[in-house]
Design a protein around this motif. Structure first.
Motif, PDB file in Angstrom:
ATOM      1  N   GLU A 100      28.017  -3.220   0.752  1.00  0.00           N
ATOM      2  CA  GLU A 100      27.320  -4.349   0.113  1.00  0.00           C
ATOM      3  C   GLU A 100      26.387  -3.852  -0.984  1.00  0.00           C
ATOM      4  OE1 GLU A 100      25.445  -6.350   3.334  1.00  0.00           O
ATOM      5  OE2 GLU A 100      27.323  -7.117   4.180  1.00  0.00           O
ATOM      6  N   ALA A 101      25.730  -2.718  -0.730  1.00  0.00           N
ATOM      7  CA  ALA A 101      24.844  -2.144  -1.742  1.00  0.00           C
ATOM      8  C   ALA A 101      25.649  -1.664  -2.941  1.00  0.00           C
ATOM      9  CB  ALA A 101      24.046  -0.991  -1.142  1.00  0.00           C
ATOM     10  N   SER A 102      26.810  -1.070  -2.696  1.00  0.00           N
ATOM     11  CA  SER A 102      27.683  -0.613  -3.782  1.00  0.00           C
ATOM     12  C   SER A 102      28.093  -1.780  -4.669  1.00  0.00           C
ATOM     13  CB  SER A 102      28.933   0.066  -3.221  1.00  0.00           C
ATOM     14  OG  SER A 102      28.654   1.336  -2.688  1.00  0.00           O
ATOM     15  N   GLU A 103      28.412  -2.896  -4.023  1.00  0.00           N
ATOM     16  CA  GLU A 103      28.842  -4.078  -4.775  1.00  0.00           C
ATOM     17  C   GLU A 103      27.695  -4.629  -5.622  1.00  0.00           C
ATOM     18  OE1 GLU A 103      31.361  -8.195  -4.017  1.00  0.00           O
ATOM     19  OE2 GLU A 103      30.634  -7.015  -2.324  1.00  0.00           O
ATOM     20  N   LYS A 104      26.496  -4.664  -5.059  1.00  0.00           N
ATOM     21  CA  LYS A 104      25.337  -5.162  -5.807  1.00  0.00           C
ATOM     22  C   LYS A 104      25.036  -4.282  -7.016  1.00  0.00           C
ATOM     23  CE  LYS A 104      23.079  -7.162  -1.724  1.00  0.00           C
ATOM     24  NZ  LYS A 104      21.955  -6.996  -0.773  1.00  0.00           N
ATOM     25  N   LEU A 105      25.218  -2.973  -6.845  1.00  0.00           N
ATOM     26  CA  LEU A 105      24.901  -2.034  -7.910  1.00  0.00           C
ATOM     27  C   LEU A 105      26.015  -1.931  -8.945  1.00  0.00           C
ATOM     28  CD1 LEU A 105      23.275   0.803  -5.773  1.00  0.00           C
ATOM     29  CD2 LEU A 105      22.111  -0.678  -7.410  1.00  0.00           C
TER      30      LEU A 105
END
Length: 215
Positions: free
Chosen positions: A172-177
């Protein structure tokens, strides 16, 4: 202590994807950048400096030429592994921040003290981290901070770093970034929060041309 050790091993395994360095040039979406993570650029120069730090530390730790060449052979994919680590650190930090996780300097000092006691001293710990994880002495504290962020994030999520729930948070963090890698270093798999090799058309064309010229 064993739990901390497993965390370090897990994150190290996640970045240890050995692959040959591609030196050909392509049409970069972000000139001069090895990767773009959110609003942060990891420049090619920054990546090369990080790799050079490891090589210099290896040279200092292994003065014998034959042994040094063996160390180089064992870390042939160092450039890509280093970029993977630099990106994953930022992804983990974002996931930790989103979960309200913080790591203090005292946390790092406490962890380092325990590891030094286990390893037999400061120098011994630095040698282990360099040889096993490719982390030079000057980056040791920063690496331990990453390990602690991972550990605390897992605890906050009610899981551990080997479970899908932990890696889902990183995904999820990868997608946000919106992680974007320079094609010469591969691509970022959002679901796995991992660097992967990719087939680059311009690289195949260059290789084919070189083959014909040498035939």
């Amino acid at each position: 202590m064993h739990r901390r050790r497993r965390t370090a091993l897990l994150l190290t395994a996640a970045i240890a994807v050995a692959a040959p360095l591609l030196t050909a040039c392509g049409n970069d979406a972000h000139p001069g950048a090895a990767a773009v993570v959110g609003d942060q650029r990891i420049t090619v120069a920054q990546l090369e400096n990080r790799v050079e730090e490891v090589r210099e530390a290896q040279r200092t730790a292994v003065p014998d030429d034959a042994q040094y060449q063996q160390a180089l052979a064992r870390t042939g994919g160092l450039t890509r592994d280093t970029l993977h680590s630099m990106v994953l650190d930022r992804v983990l930090h974002r996931a930790a921040r989103d979960a309200g996780v913080t790591v203090t300097r005292r946390d790092v000092q406490r962890m380092r003290g325990g590891l030094e006691e286990q390893a037999g001293g400061t120098k011994e710990l630095e040698t282990v981290w360099l040889q096993q994880y490719g982390v030079p002495p000057e980056r040791l504290d920063a690496n331990l901070r990453v390990q602690l962020e991972a550990q605390k994030l897992a605890e906050t999520l009610g899981t551990d770093t080997s479970r899908p729930e932990f890696w889902q948070a990183l995904s999820e963090a990868s997608e946000k970034l919106d992680v974007d890698l320079n094609p010469r270093y591969g691509a970022w798999d959002v679901q796995k929060s991992s660097r992967v090799d990719t087939k680059v058309p311009w690289l195949r064309e260059t290789t084919a041309t070189q083959t014909r010229q040498t035939a």
